[in-house]
Design a protein around this motif. Structure first.
Motif, PDB file in Angstrom:
ATOM      1  N   LEU A  37      33.784   8.437  43.229  1.00  0.00           N
ATOM      2  CA  LEU A  37      33.812   9.521  42.242  1.00  0.00           C
ATOM      3  C   LEU A  37      32.974  10.713  42.705  1.00  0.00           C
ATOM      4  N   ARG A  38      31.834  10.450  43.298  1.00  0.00           N
ATOM      5  CA  ARG A  38      30.999  11.561  43.770  1.00  0.00           C
ATOM      6  C   ARG A  38      31.680  12.306  44.916  1.00  0.00           C
ATOM      7  N   CYS A  39      32.388  11.580  45.763  1.00  0.00           N
ATOM      8  CA  CYS A  39      33.139  12.238  46.844  1.00  0.00           C
ATOM      9  C   CYS A  39      34.282  13.077  46.271  1.00  0.00           C
ATOM     10  N   VAL A  40      34.961  12.543  45.258  1.00  0.00           N
ATOM     11  CA  VAL A  40      36.054  13.285  44.613  1.00  0.00           C
ATOM     12  C   VAL A  40      35.517  14.555  43.961  1.00  0.00           C
ATOM     13  N   ILE A  41      34.388  14.418  43.267  1.00  0.00           N
ATOM     14  CA  ILE A  41      33.794  15.579  42.605  1.00  0.00           C
ATOM     15  C   ILE A  41      33.386  16.631  43.622  1.00  0.00           C
ATOM     16  N   PHE A  42      32.797  16.192  44.723  1.00  0.00           N
ATOM     17  CA  PHE A  42      32.394  17.144  45.758  1.00  0.00           C
ATOM     18  C   PHE A  42      33.609  17.870  46.330  1.00  0.00           C
ATOM     19  N   GLY A  43      34.649  17.108  46.693  1.00  0.00           N
ATOM     20  CA  GLY A  43      35.832  17.719  47.293  1.00  0.00           C
ATOM     21  C   GLY A  43      36.554  18.659  46.351  1.00  0.00           C
ATOM     22  N   LEU A  44      36.791  18.209  45.122  1.00  0.00           N
ATOM     23  CA  LEU A  44      37.508  19.051  44.162  1.00  0.00           C
ATOM     24  C   LEU A  44      36.650  20.216  43.679  1.00  0.00           C
ATOM     25  N   GLY A  45      35.326  20.012  43.617  1.00  0.00           N
ATOM     26  CA  GLY A  45      34.453  21.108  43.235  1.00  0.00           C
ATOM     27  C   GLY A  45      34.488  22.240  44.243  1.00  0.00           C
ATOM     28  N   VAL A  46      34.443  21.870  45.527  1.00  0.00           N
ATOM     29  CA  VAL A  46      34.549  22.880  46.586  1.00  0.00           C
ATOM     30  C   VAL A  46      35.922  23.546  46.552  1.00  0.00           C
ATOM     31  N   LEU A  47      36.965  22.735  46.332  1.00  0.00           N
ATOM     32  CA  LEU A  47      38.321  23.278  46.265  1.00  0.00           C
ATOM     33  C   LEU A  47      38.461  24.266  45.112  1.00  0.00           C
TER      34      LEU A  47
END
Length: 204
Positions: A37-47
């Motif tokens: 979840l933290r990886c998803v949040i990081f990736g989508l947040g940057v996107l």
């Protein structure tokens, strides 16, 4: 003949966590879920921050060029800043998860658990507020507000609005993921206050 239970040296801020075979599996799955979840949040947040932050469209109206960009709407500025903050926070927490998993720590620190829980809560509120504000602005941009004489802008800046919509959708997924993470961090925190005093029979 009675056997004496082993004595653990524990500092006041730490609580030993005892695991049975089944609980070890649950604990491992919780940690992996948190990391994903933290990886998803990081990736989508940057996107999301990139989609909105680099979204620019220029229209020529009567030989006058007009540019639409995210700085024209305070709600979009807030959305970009919130995504950057949440993505950075998730990256740091993701690194902490990796280090914790590699070390195989079974001793949880209450102050650290409270800090993670509080941080996740704040990030969830922050990104939800940003998504709500951006969503409301997007509705006004798409539909306008005749009563206030606010005209539609998406019929002129269609590409700009489409890309902003993609950014808002990504931010919405980030916010939902942060809510899930808040539940996980709450579980990790409040299980430390369970009835495990003097027990080593597999309970948390």
């Amino acid at each position: 003949m009675s056997s004496t239970a082993p004595v653990f040296g524990v500092s006041p801020g730490n609580v030993p966590v005892f695991h049975g075979s089944d609980l070890k599996v649950v604990d491992r799955r919780v940690r992996i879920t948190e990391l994903v979840l933290r990886c998803v949040i990081f990736g989508l947040g940057v996107l999301a921050a990139s989609l909105v932050g680099f979204d620019v469209q220029v229209k020529k109206i009567f030989s006058i060029e007009k540019k639409a960009q995210f700085t024209d709407m305070k709600a979009l500025v807030f959305l970009v800043i919130a995504n950057v903050i949440v993505a950075t926070y998730s990256l740091l927490q993701g690194l902490r998860c990796v280090v914790s998993m590699l070390r195989g720590n079974l001793l949880f620190n209450k102050p650290l658990a409270w800090a993670i829980f509080s941080g996740d809560q704040m990030m969830a509120y922050l990104i939800f507020a940003a998504v709500a504000a951006a969503g409301q602005s997007a509705v006004f941009a798409e539909l306008g507000q005749p009563e206030l004489q606010w005209m539609k802008i998406c019929n002129m800046y269609d590409k700009f609005c489409t890309q902003v919509g993609e950014g808002v959708a990504s931010s919405l997924i980030v916010s939902l993921s942060m809510v899930t993470l808040s539940c996980i961090s709450a579980f990790n925190l409040f299980r430390l206050y369970g009835d495990n005093k003097g027990k080593s029979n597999g309970r948390w």
